[in-house]
Enzyme design. Structure first.
Site, PDB file in Angstrom:
ATOM      1  N   GLY A  52      30.067  20.651 -10.763  1.00 41.53           N
ATOM      2  CA  GLY A  52      29.255  19.809 -11.617  1.00 41.53           C
ATOM      3  C   GLY A  52      29.470  20.105 -13.082  1.00 41.53           C
ATOM      4  N   ASN A  53      28.410  19.931 -13.866  1.00 40.59           N
ATOM      5  CA  ASN A  53      28.509  20.095 -15.315  1.00 40.59           C
ATOM      6  C   ASN A  53      29.057  21.454 -15.730  1.00 40.59           C
ATOM      7  OD1 ASN A  53      27.487  17.550 -15.935  1.00 40.59           O
ATOM      8  ND2 ASN A  53      25.381  18.252 -15.815  1.00 40.59           N
ATOM      9  N   THR A  55      30.900  23.600 -14.006  1.00 39.52           N
ATOM     10  CA  THR A  55      32.300  23.729 -13.609  1.00 39.52           C
ATOM     11  C   THR A  55      33.203  22.968 -14.566  1.00 39.52           C
ATOM     12  OG1 THR A  55      31.697  23.965 -11.288  1.00 39.52           O
ATOM     13  CG2 THR A  55      33.949  23.257 -11.750  1.00 39.52           C
ATOM     14  N   ILE A  77      25.145  18.264  -5.749  1.00 34.76           N
ATOM     15  CA  ILE A  77      24.072  17.494  -5.115  1.00 34.76           C
ATOM     16  C   ILE A  77      23.247  16.748  -6.159  1.00 34.76           C
ATOM     17  CG2 ILE A  77      23.945  19.014  -3.115  1.00 34.76           C
ATOM     18  CD1 ILE A  77      21.255  20.062  -4.317  1.00 34.76           C
ATOM     19  N   ASP A  78      23.337  17.148  -7.417  1.00 32.18           N
ATOM     20  CA  ASP A  78      22.537  16.539  -8.476  1.00 32.18           C
ATOM     21  C   ASP A  78      22.931  15.090  -8.749  1.00 32.18           C
ATOM     22  OD1 ASP A  78      21.342  19.037  -8.778  1.00 32.18           O
ATOM     23  OD2 ASP A  78      22.767  19.628 -10.325  1.00 32.18           O
ATOM     24  N   ARG A 113      -2.872  14.013   7.993  1.00 30.51           N
ATOM     25  CA  ARG A 113      -2.700  14.859   6.805  1.00 30.51           C
ATOM     26  C   ARG A 113      -1.705  14.216   5.836  1.00 30.51           C
ATOM     27  NH1 ARG A 113      -4.993  20.420   7.531  1.00 30.51           N
ATOM     28  NH2 ARG A 113      -6.006  20.106   9.511  1.00 30.51           N
ATOM     29  N   GLY A 121      17.773  19.406  -6.966  1.00 24.98           N
ATOM     30  CA  GLY A 121      18.360  18.369  -7.795  1.00 24.98           C
ATOM     31  C   GLY A 121      18.316  18.673  -9.280  1.00 24.98           C
ATOM     32  N   GLY A 136      10.294   6.280   2.711  1.00 22.10           N
ATOM     33  CA  GLY A 136       9.033   5.533   2.749  1.00 22.10           C
ATOM     34  C   GLY A 136       7.951   6.305   2.108  1.00 22.10           C
TER      35      GLY A 136
END
Length: 136
Positions: A52-53, A55, A77-78, A113, A121, A136
């Site tokens: 990501g950023n 790296t 995963i972000d 409940r 993330g 949902g």
């Protein structure tokens, strides 16, 4: 070294099979010089940077200092890298969250409940948004 046997049967496993992580040493000029020397001593002429950023920032600095050709593969995963619709790992993260949400929903319904779900993330929130809408 990686070969067909060492990478077989990894497609369904999440995370990094290389056990790699950020290196504080690489964040220093001396650490990057050490990495450059290691690449040269092993005859490595280019890199594939998967991440990501952090790296990509490190890869850019490394290229600017040593002109090692580098290809970047967005793997985070972000899902927060500019110019990409989906990054490697994002879909897996969302589907893992949805699997958990489906199971928790059953328990919540049967006991009347409410449950709160927290997902990873970093700063982007894409996993939370996508799993919230999809679940949902």
């Amino acid at each position: 070294p990686l070969n067909s046997q060492s990478v077989s049967n990894i497609i369904q496993r999440g995370g990094t099979i290389l056990k790699s992580a950020r290196s504080k040493e690489f964040m220093t000029p001396e650490g990057r010089k050490k990495a450059y020397d290691q690449l040269k001593s092993h005859g490595i002429e280019g890199l594939v940077a998967i991440g990501g950023n952090g790296t990509f920032t490190g890869a850019e600095i490394f290229y600017n200092e040593f002109q090692i050709p580098t290809v970047g593969v967005p793997g985070t995963i972000d899902n927060d890298l500019y110019g990409t619709d989906f990054t490697v790992g994002y879909d897996t993260a969302v589907n893992t969250a949805l699997d958990a949400i489906d199971k928790i929903r059953d328990t919540a319904d049967s006991h009347d409940r409410i449950f709160f779900i927290e997902v990873m993330g970093r700063d982007s929130g894409y996993i939370a948004i996508q799993s919230g809408i999809s679940g949902g």
